[in-house]
Design an enzyme around this catalytic site. Structure first.
Site, short mmCIF file in Angstrom:
data_model
loop_
_atom_site.label_atom_id
_atom_site.label_comp_id
_atom_site.label_asym_id
_atom_site.label_seq_id
_atom_site.Cartn_x
_atom_site.Cartn_y
_atom_site.Cartn_z
N ASP A 1 -11.43 -0.79 6.09
CA ASP A 1 -10.56 -1.96 5.87
C ASP A 1 -11.29 -3.25 6.22
OD1 ASP A 1 -8.64 -0.06 5.36
OD2 ASP A 1 -7.35 -0.57 7.08
N GLU B 1 0.83 -1.22 0.00
CA GLU B 1 0.00 0.00 0.00
C GLU B 1 0.86 1.26 0.00
OE1 GLU B 1 -1.48 1.88 3.41
OE2 GLU B 1 -1.24 0.10 4.68
N LYS C 1 -3.32 -1.42 15.36
CA LYS C 1 -2.68 -0.53 16.31
C LYS C 1 -3.44 -0.51 17.63
CE LYS C 1 -2.58 2.51 13.13
NZ LYS C 1 -2.69 1.69 11.96
#
Ligand code: PSU
Ligand code: MN
Length: 302
Positions: free
Chosen positions: A142, A24, A159
């Site tokens: 996502d 990406e 995260k």
């Protein structure tokens, strides 16, 4: 316009059923500081090649979805003065029509990779359900794309700034298998382990490839998440991590940061406030994921 423009190298690799790994560009343009982002771009492509696969970094340039970038195009994507737009899948049509330059997130990269015929994709951390999502409804696209696109995403979990439990629940609801690579715990990006377990574990790239191949035969199946913990030498100290996280979340509240700015602002805080420790960590994990993705792509092509 909606068919991605694929480089000759990537196109012939795909035509000959040789392994290809998508990468990406948002992590380059919005996740890492200038200069460092270009070095990481180079390393990512290098480790993919070293493992015997062809790298395909994805971005939108002049309104054209591009699969595979030249060194000059990587320079362009990594140069902050070019002001690339962060493009999720919903943004792609507008970027094409308005001829914009943009970096693709996990959601849009996975969609374009699949459209080009690429089935394996490496990134750093997947987007997910944000803390406080009950009020803000901030859930990364996502997750939705993984639930509908048959692509393997190799990442180091999500995260710690996200609500990990809620993210894992949503992945379960949307029938996305989460597979730990050499671990029974879901990795937490800067940390090797979180409080959450993974439903499946594999200990080799060959087993990971076998799971992906078998999953693709399941009716209605789509994406697979392969969760690869950050290399041990680069794992962030637990106390430093807690402190940065608390500060980062406070910063978001103070500045009232919302929407697609949340992830870049938090990453930037981690990078500056840790004196570069989080940068080394981020680089190490994404390089490790690219290398693992290439190994799985090699097995899948065999
Ligand atoms: N993880 C990183 N760095 C990043 C991102 C994830 O280590 O820059 C990016 C990815 O492109 C991911 C996006 O798809 O953040 C998620 O953004 P959002 O939460 O706005 O959907
Ligand atoms: Mn969001």
């Amino acid at each position: 316009m909606s068919t991605p423009s694929v480089t000759d190298e990537v196109r012939s690799a795909l035509a000959e059923n040789r392994p290809v790994v998508a990468l990406e560009s948002t992590i380059l343009s919005h996740g890492l500081p200038p200069g460092r982002n270009r070095e990481v771009a180079e390393r990512l492509e290098g480790v993919v090649r070293a493992a015997g696969a062809v790298p395909a970094t994805i971005a939108v340039l002049g309104g054209v979805p591009r699969v595979g970038l030249t060194p000059t195009e990587l320079d362009f994507v990594c140069d902050p003065t070019n002001d690339l737009v962060k493009l999720s899948r919903r943004d792609l049509g507008a970027a094409y029509a308005l001829k914009r330059d943009g970096a693709t997130t996990v959601a849009s990269t996975a969609a374009l990779a699949h459209a080009a015929g690429i089935g394996v994709f490496a990134t750093g951390g997947l987007g997910g359900v944000h803390r406080g999502a009950r009020e803000t409804w901030d859930v990364s696209a996502d997750l939705d794309v993984l639930a509908t696109t048959p692509v393997l995403v190799v990442c180091s979990g999500v995260k710690s700034i996200l609500d990990m439990g809620a993210t894992l629940e949503l992945l379960e609801t949307r029938s996305v298998p989460v597979v730990g690579f050499g671990t029974d715990r879901f990795p937490a990006f800067y940390r090797r382990e979180s409080d959450f377990g993974v439903p499946w574990r594999v200990d080799s790239a060959a087993d990971a490839a076998a799971v992906v191949a078998a999953h693709r035969t399941v009716p209605g199946s789509a994406g697979v998440l392969l969760a690869n913990p950050i290399p041990a030498d680069f794992e962030m100290d637990a106390e430093l991590h807690e402190r940065l996280l608390a500060e980062g979340l406070e910063l978001l509240r103070e500045r009232n940061v919302q929407g697609k700015e949340v992830t870049p602002v938090l990453l930037e805080h981690f990078h500056t406030a840790s004196g570069g420790v989080s940068l080394d960590a981020n680089e190490a994990l994404v390089v490790s994921n690219a290398s693992l993705a290439a190994a799985v792509a090699v097995e899948l092509a065999a």
